[in-house]
Every structure is written in structure tokens, then in C-alpha cells.
Design an enzyme around this catalytic site. Structure first.
Site, mmCIF file in Angstrom:
data_model
loop_
_atom_site.group_PDB
_atom_site.id
_atom_site.type_symbol
_atom_site.label_atom_id
_atom_site.label_comp_id
_atom_site.label_asym_id
_atom_site.label_seq_id
_atom_site.Cartn_x
_atom_site.Cartn_y
_atom_site.Cartn_z
ATOM 1 N N GLU A 1 -2.604 -2.253 16.014
ATOM 2 C CA GLU A 1 -3.809 -2.382 15.182
ATOM 3 C C GLU A 1 -5.057 -2.164 16.035
ATOM 4 O O GLU A 1 -5.140 -2.675 17.158
ATOM 5 C CB GLU A 1 -3.896 -3.783 14.561
ATOM 6 C CG GLU A 1 -3.101 -3.933 13.277
ATOM 7 C CD GLU A 1 -1.764 -4.596 13.522
ATOM 8 O OE1 GLU A 1 -1.239 -4.466 14.650
ATOM 9 O OE2 GLU A 1 -1.265 -5.245 12.591
ATOM 10 N N LYS B 1 1.638 19.872 5.162
ATOM 11 C CA LYS B 1 1.758 21.001 4.224
ATOM 12 C C LYS B 1 1.632 22.291 5.034
ATOM 13 O O LYS B 1 2.465 22.540 5.893
ATOM 14 C CB LYS B 1 0.719 20.855 3.107
ATOM 15 C CG LYS B 1 0.962 19.584 2.266
ATOM 16 C CD LYS B 1 0.059 19.491 1.082
ATOM 17 C CE LYS B 1 0.395 18.312 0.193
ATOM 18 N NZ LYS B 1 -0.402 17.097 0.469
ATOM 19 N N ASP C 1 -11.146 17.918 0.349
ATOM 20 C CA ASP C 1 -9.747 17.534 0.535
ATOM 21 C C ASP C 1 -8.978 18.834 0.784
ATOM 22 O O ASP C 1 -8.706 19.592 -0.144
ATOM 23 C CB ASP C 1 -9.254 16.820 -0.724
ATOM 24 C CG ASP C 1 -7.797 16.407 -0.626
ATOM 25 O OD1 ASP C 1 -7.077 16.940 0.256
ATOM 26 O OD2 ASP C 1 -7.360 15.572 -1.429
ATOM 27 N N THR D 1 -3.775 16.102 4.518
ATOM 28 C CA THR D 1 -2.447 15.672 4.955
ATOM 29 C C THR D 1 -2.067 16.571 6.127
ATOM 30 O O THR D 1 -2.722 17.583 6.392
ATOM 31 C CB THR D 1 -1.400 15.791 3.829
ATOM 32 O OG1 THR D 1 -1.495 17.085 3.251
ATOM 33 C CG2 THR D 1 -1.619 14.730 2.766
ATOM 34 N N ARG E 1 4.841 14.015 8.017
ATOM 35 C CA ARG E 1 4.241 13.433 6.819
ATOM 36 C C ARG E 1 3.148 12.478 7.259
ATOM 37 O O ARG E 1 3.399 11.544 8.028
ATOM 38 C CB ARG E 1 5.292 12.653 6.014
ATOM 39 C CG ARG E 1 6.376 13.503 5.404
ATOM 40 C CD ARG E 1 5.817 14.515 4.440
ATOM 41 N NE ARG E 1 5.368 13.902 3.217
ATOM 42 C CZ ARG E 1 6.086 13.872 2.105
ATOM 43 N NH1 ARG E 1 7.282 14.420 2.060
ATOM 44 N NH2 ARG E 1 5.606 13.298 1.021
ATOM 45 N N TYR F 1 3.374 -1.721 17.855
ATOM 46 C CA TYR F 1 2.294 -2.136 16.955
ATOM 47 C C TYR F 1 0.973 -1.929 17.665
ATOM 48 O O TYR F 1 0.840 -2.292 18.836
ATOM 49 C CB TYR F 1 2.428 -3.618 16.600
ATOM 50 C CG TYR F 1 2.781 -3.839 15.152
ATOM 51 C CD1 TYR F 1 2.006 -3.279 14.146
ATOM 52 C CD2 TYR F 1 3.892 -4.594 14.782
ATOM 53 C CE1 TYR F 1 2.334 -3.452 12.818
ATOM 54 C CE2 TYR F 1 4.227 -4.776 13.449
ATOM 55 C CZ TYR F 1 3.439 -4.205 12.474
ATOM 56 O OH TYR F 1 3.758 -4.363 11.153
HETATM 57 N N1 DSN Z 1 2.292 15.878 -3.901
HETATM 58 C C1 DSN Z 1 1.354 16.781 -3.319
HETATM 59 C C2 DSN Z 1 1.544 18.164 -3.839
HETATM 60 O O1 DSN Z 1 2.660 18.524 -4.105
HETATM 61 O O2 DSN Z 1 0.588 18.909 -3.955
HETATM 62 C C3 DSN Z 1 -0.038 16.359 -3.442
HETATM 63 O O3 DSN Z 1 -0.172 15.046 -3.011
#
Ligand code: DSN
Length: 413
Positions: A48, A221, A192, A218, A227, A46
């Protein structure tokens, strides 16, 4: 003691990932090093707070891991500040809004139905409930964002924040023009880059770093990490962003995932990553060309990035019917609204296809043409179960030539 029931599920999922062609544009296969960091003992901790300023003792190594991730993110994306704690893209966007806006301020963002994201102001999402939203979209004729039209809306609406970024937009985003418009109307610019972060790092897409106040992404991807998510920003927003993440909306960070982000950022700084990133785009173009040859209608007529949006209206089936048929053939896609869709999100007119995952598995342009032919065959025979089964056999053969984790052999978990 072994949890046989769950082990069976995990092995079955390895088999599913190994034996299917994954065209989900937002998915990828993280390296074993990333997966190992995810399952490391940092999961037990942990912490924080932030490195050097924690509320719990024992954080020497959590600090080191987080500092590594921060330093690497700053260097890779050429930004002043990075917060690597957001658990996912939605909390990253939420924290960015809280840092930049007061409740009720106006946001100008891309319409979800035209390729935006839920957190860009959808009515059913926190973003659409807490802030006043106005949208831009794509032109009906071209399927592309028209920057003159974005400027016109911005001048009329005078938003406090402009969001540039998408989840289903197959074309390059002109961050520079978004930056100019934001400046002209006195708005902040949030970009984004969740879908295209890996393409930006690999030099395949313009970087928003010189123009954006805040960048959210994120990490799983095209960036191919665990993740999770990150927020990057200009120096003047650093304090507000950090406060918005913790204690604003999150408690303890996931130290194991932060360590995995550090690993992924290291991998993304290697020369092979540039090649991978270039190949993603080459593969998407090859698949797009093949689909056009096979009579498919692509939104905007093609792609500049990792994804393709197919409008199936001329093929006599819906996106849902197509995704179910394709799954029977071992090809995994998601149904998707197309701009100006007359159907509903749960039964839309399109499917979205992306090439990051297959690129990681070593697929090249000629493989993508074959994948396009198989998609076409499956769509033409979508109601014929035995035909789909035959295609699934072909898919298995192709997948066998591209093992998921070749280092691990057949039972790789
Ligand atoms: N779920 C994601 C996507 O597939 O683009 C976006 O958050």
C-alpha cells in the site's frame, strides 16, 4: 501435489486459444515475458502506498518495478504523470472521476448504445448513479461522431467533464477537437484510450496527450500487456489522481501485475511494436473490405482502427445467434448493440470484430480475407451444424499455421 482438475482446465484453455480464431476486439495474447511477470513472486507482496512511501516494509523491489512501469509509461505516452496501480479499466475511470469531480457534477460522454463504455455513465453503473450524465452519440446517417453536434451539446449542457473514448467505435477519435470543446466550455477532458492505446503508441491513432487532463487505459487490449489499467495525467492532477486510486478506491496494488505492465511498456517501445500496430489496422481494413464484398453492412461503412461493427439486420439473424454459430465454427466474436439498435443488449443486432489478437499471431491481410470468407459462410449456414463443423475444421488448419506461443510447442503452459 498437483491440482489435476485445474491443470486440465488450463490445458484445455490453451487448446481453445490455439484452435480458435479470436476476433474479440478487446483481447490479445500477452508475451511469455508478460505472463511470467504476472506469475512472479511479486504476487506475494503487499505495498500500500507509492514507491518510497509505503505502509509495509520490504518494498525495495516492488518500488523498483513500479518505478520502471511509471517511467516507461510517461516516456511512451509523453505524459507528465502515470499511476500504474489501477486493477482494471473501471476503477481507473472511477478514480479519475473522483479526482476531477464532486458528486453530482455533470459528465458529457459517449452513449453506451453508440459505442461508449459502462463506466461512461450507464444508469446501471456507479458512474450513472453518482454523476449527472448527458450523452453524445454517432450520427444516424454516417455512424460517426459529429464534432459540431458534440460542441452544441457541450455548449448547452456545460458539463464539468467531457469523456472521449469508446469500446465499439470503428473510427478515429478527434481528441484535438474534444480538447478545444472542453476548453471552450470550461470542462476537463478525460480520454479513455483502453481500446486504442497500442495504436497510439504505434503511431496509428492521434495521441490525446496534448489535449487531455487525464488519460485512462487498460493495459491488455491493443497495448498487449497484463490485465490491468493505468491513469496518466497532467502535472496539476497528479496528486488528486494518486489519492483517488490509493487510499481512495484501492488498497494494496498488484505488484506482479505492475511488473508485467513494466514489461509490456518495454515491449511497446520496441520497433516491432510499431509494425504490429500498423498491421492491426491493415488487417482490420482487409477484413472490413472482405465483409463488405460479402454483403455485410458495417457501421460507419468501414474502419480506421482495430475494430469493425457489423449490423446483421440484413442477414436474418441476431448478433447472439451469429456469435453462437460462429463459435461452433471456431470463430470467437462478441454480440454487440449497433447505434440506434431496436433490439436489446442481450440479443442485439450486431457483432463486434477486432484484429489485435490475430495480428499478434502473425495473420496478414490475405489471412483476414480468408477469415472474412469463413465468417460469411458460417453466417449463411448458421443453422446447419455440419456445415459449421466443416468450417471449424478449416479454422483449426489455419490456426495450426499460426501457433499461439511457438516457443512452447504443443503443450504451452
Ligand atoms: N469489456 C471491454 C471490451 O470488450 O471492450 C471493455 O471494458
Amino acid at each position: 501435489m498437483h491440482d489435476i482438475e485445474l491443470i486440465r482446465v488450463l490445458y484445455a484453455e490453451v487448446g481453445r486459444q490455439q484452435n480458435t480464431i479470436n476476433l474479440i476486439a478487446s483481447e490479445n495474447y500477452a508475451s511469455l515475458a508478460v505472463l511470467q511477470a504476472c506469475s512472479s513472486v511479486l504476487s506475494n507482496k503487499y505495498s500500500e502506498g507509492y514507491p518510497g512511501k509505503r505502509y509495509y516494509a520490504g518494498n525495495k523491489y516492488a518500488d523498483e518495478a513500479e518505478n520502471l512501469a511509471i517511467t516507461r509509461a510517461k516516456k511512451l505516452f509523453k505524459v507528465d504523470h502515470a499511476n500504474v496501480q489501477p486493477h482494471a479499466g473501471s476503477p481507473a475511470n472511477m478514480a479519475a472521476y473522483f479526482a476531477l469531480l464532486k458528486k453530482g457534477d455533470k459528465i458529457l460522454s459517449m452513449d453506451l448504445a453508440h459505442g461508449g463504455h459502462l463506466t461512461h455513465g450507464s444508469k446501471v453503473n456507479f458512474s450513472g448513479k453518482l454523476w449527472r450524465i448527458v450523452h453524445y452519440g454517432v450520427s444516424k446517417e454516417t455512424g460517426k461522431i459529429n464534432m459540431n453536434s458534440v460542441r452544441r451539446i457541450a455548449l448547452k449542457e456545460r458539463p464539468k467533464l467531457i469523456v472521449a473514448g469508446a469500446t465499439a467505435y470503428p473510427r478515429a477519435i478527434d481528441f484535438k477537437s474534444f480538447g478545444n470543446i472542453a476548453k471552450e466550455v470550461g470542462a476537463y477532458l478525460l480520454t479513455d484510450i483502453a481500446h486504442i492505446a497500442g495504436l497510439i503508441v504505434g503511431g496509428q491513432h492521434q495521441s490525446p496527450a496534448p489535449y487531455a487532463d487525464v488519460i485512462t487505459t487498460t493495459t491488455h487490449k491493443t497495448l498487449r500487456g497484463p490485465r490491468g489499467a493505468m491513469i496518466m495525467c497532467k502535472r496539476e492532477h497528479a496528486k488528486a489522481i494518486d489519492k483517488a486510486v490509493f487510499p481512495g478506491i484501492q488498497g494494496g496494488p498488484l505488484d506482479n501485475i505492475i511488473a508485467a505492465k513494466a514489461v509490456a511498456l518495454f515491449e511497446a517501445s520496441q520497433p516491432e511494436f510499431k509494425e504490429y500496430s500498423e498491421q492491426i489496422v491493415k488487417n482490420a481494413k482487409a477484413l472490413a473490405d472482405n465483409l463488405i464484398k460479402n454483403g455485410f453492412s458495417l457501421v460507419s461503412g468501414g474502419t480506421d482502427n482495430h475494430l469493425i461493427l457489423v449490423d446483421l439486420s440484413n442477414k436474418g439473424l441476431t448478433g447472439k445467434e451469429a456469435s453462437i454459430a460462429l463459435e461452433k465454427a471456431g470463430i470467437i466474436v462478441n454480440m454487440n448493440m449497433v447505434p440506434y439498435d431496436t433490439r436489446t443488449p442481450f440479443n442485439p443486432s450486431g457483432i463486434r470484430l477486432g484484429t489485435p489478437a490475430l495480428t499478434t499471431r502473425g495473420f496478414k491481410e490475405e489471412d483476414m480475407s480468408l477469415v472474412g470468407d469463413l465468417i460469411s459462410l458460417a453466417i449463411e449456414n448458421w443453422q446447419d451444424g455440419s456445415h459449421l463443423q466443416r468450417i471449424e475444421g478449416e479454422v483449426r488448419k489455419i490456426c495450426k499455421e499460426h501457433p499461439l506461443y511457438p516457443q512452447l510447442g504443443r503443450h504451452g503452459i
